[in-house]
Design an enzyme around this catalytic site. Sequence first.
Site, PDB file in Angstrom:
ATOM      1  N   SER A   1      -0.453  -7.598  -4.966  1.00 49.05           N
ATOM      2  CA  SER A   1      -0.620  -8.657  -3.978  1.00 49.05           C
ATOM      3  C   SER A   1      -0.683  -8.023  -2.597  1.00 49.05           C
ATOM      4  CB  SER A   1       0.552  -9.624  -4.052  1.00 49.05           C
ATOM      5  OG  SER A   1       1.717  -8.965  -3.585  1.00 49.05           O
ATOM      6  N   LYS A   2      -0.845  -8.879  -1.616  1.00 52.17           N
ATOM      7  CA  LYS A   2      -0.931  -8.448  -0.220  1.00 52.17           C
ATOM      8  C   LYS A   2       0.220  -7.528   0.168  1.00 52.17           C
ATOM      9  CE  LYS A   2      -3.267 -11.609   2.838  1.00 52.17           C
ATOM     10  NZ  LYS A   2      -3.155 -13.032   2.999  1.00 52.17           N
ATOM     11  N   ARG A   3       1.348  -7.831  -0.405  1.00 53.43           N
ATOM     12  CA  ARG A   3       2.557  -7.069  -0.123  1.00 53.43           C
ATOM     13  C   ARG A   3       2.362  -5.560  -0.359  1.00 53.43           C
ATOM     14  NH1 ARG A   3       6.568  -6.424  -3.509  1.00 53.43           N
ATOM     15  NH2 ARG A   3       5.625  -7.675  -5.145  1.00 53.43           N
ATOM     16  N   HIS A   4       1.488  -5.215  -1.295  1.00 51.51           N
ATOM     17  CA  HIS A   4       1.261  -3.800  -1.606  1.00 51.51           C
ATOM     18  C   HIS A   4       0.234  -3.162  -0.684  1.00 51.51           C
ATOM     19  CE1 HIS A   4       2.608  -5.453  -5.583  1.00 51.51           C
ATOM     20  NE2 HIS A   4       3.394  -4.403  -5.471  1.00 51.51           N
ATOM     21  N   GLY A   5      -0.200  -3.880   0.328  1.00 54.21           N
ATOM     22  CA  GLY A   5      -1.305  -3.401   1.155  1.00 54.21           C
ATOM     23  C   GLY A   5      -2.439  -4.361   0.910  1.00 54.21           C
TER      24      GLY A   5
END
Length: 481
Positions: A248-252
């Site tokens: 997800s966005k959280r990983h980049g």
Amino acid sequence: MSIRVRFAPSPTGMPHVGVIRTAIFDWLLARHYNGEFILRIEDTDRTRFVEGAVENIIGALKWLDMDIDEGPGIGGDYGPYYQSKRLDLYHRYARFLAEENKAYWCDCSPERLDKVRKELQAKKLDPRYDRHCRNLGLKGSPGDGKHVLRFSTPESGETTFHDELRGDITVANSELDDFVLLKRDGFPTYHFASCIDDHHMAISHVFRGEEWISSAPKHRLLYDALGIQPPKFVHVPVILGPDKAKLSKRHGAANILEYKEMGYLPEAMFNFLALIGWNPGTDEEIIPREKMIEQFSIERINISAGVFDIGKLDWMNGEYIRSTPLDSLVERLRPLMSEYGWVDADFKPWGKAYVFEVLKLMQERLKRLTDIRESAFYFFEEPKEYDPKGIKKAFKGGDIIDRLVAARDALAECEWSLDGIERAIRSTAERLDVGAGKIVHPVRLAVSGLTGGPGLFEILHLIGKDRTTGRIDRAIEWLKG
Ligand code: GLU
């Protein structure tokens, strides 16, 4: 049998790398069998529609050079390719199922559904619809604003569907809901529209995320009720981040188009994504697209989730950059170089030949195209500062100014060839009785502002005598402070 595969994204946001990876499998299968790759936009949830999403999906496929055989703006015999433009078709099937008593109209209010759900939850039972309207014989019509159409799921027995990777999967019908086919506004649900469209578009294989496995028995029942053959299903595993959580966005970046901005080559991205979840049965990792098309097979898709390893992508991208012919690398980097203010569209003021020489030195060292900004700016502009670590290492010693002055003088006088420059640097070191590094490192820092990069003699040769000596002079001034 002709192979027809569809990529069926919902235009609800930016194109996610996982969704694009599914599209890559679709495309590879279609190309392997000389079949058709179809783009179908599943825009039946009006509340989640995002403006520009379709353009971004098409843009992502274009960037990855995945040509579409049928789809929006392209045409084909099975369109329209927007589900929102196919409502009449869904309504025909809806009426048919209602008349056959395979589906029924339901007017339960959202409040009632909520109450039922809560009561079941309180009893620790599955919060599903209680079939209140199933035998009421309510009269409704598609999109009448008052009724949804629900499927009459058999209450006993079992349903088996086949997944190409997992084999037969059987589920008790008592586990299944009377799911909605048409919503109050007359728009179909995913279940209804995708089954009808896959049939009407003569789709042979459906690749979709494994989150749809739990819906597959419903689809099987629906196909049976409609009297049509289902396509072959391949549920592909999710892509995980390095922490093993769903990417997800959280990983980049999870949006594929951000990778374009970050300086990844589409060939590398395509290769990298295809190998998350598929392998050719060998250890090969750099696989040109033509070869991948030749080797692609459904059996080699993994059932277990794949991990998005950005380190591997960087490595792969570097490999692709290195194997790109210099001429085309120059063209690909030109827009970025213009963005940085180094050259205009005609490579002025430096000229294409100069840019070519710069990239000859840099090609080996780039992982992302955008690395050029930090690592090659000094070919186009004066360094504005010196790397602080470099200052500590290379600009130290009481004789640093003497060493730079000696190097500057020798360079000012030498013949400006690679050999001439090397001789000037080495003879300066000998004359001052210091190791060559005592001259090379300070000169590199003075000229580039950096501690690493291509060979120093090549850099100086390309930058030219005047800029070289001018920059060493400026470093001497700076050191005198
Ligand atoms: N519109 C669905 C989604 O975006 C497609 C699933 C499928 O390929 O059938 O998840």
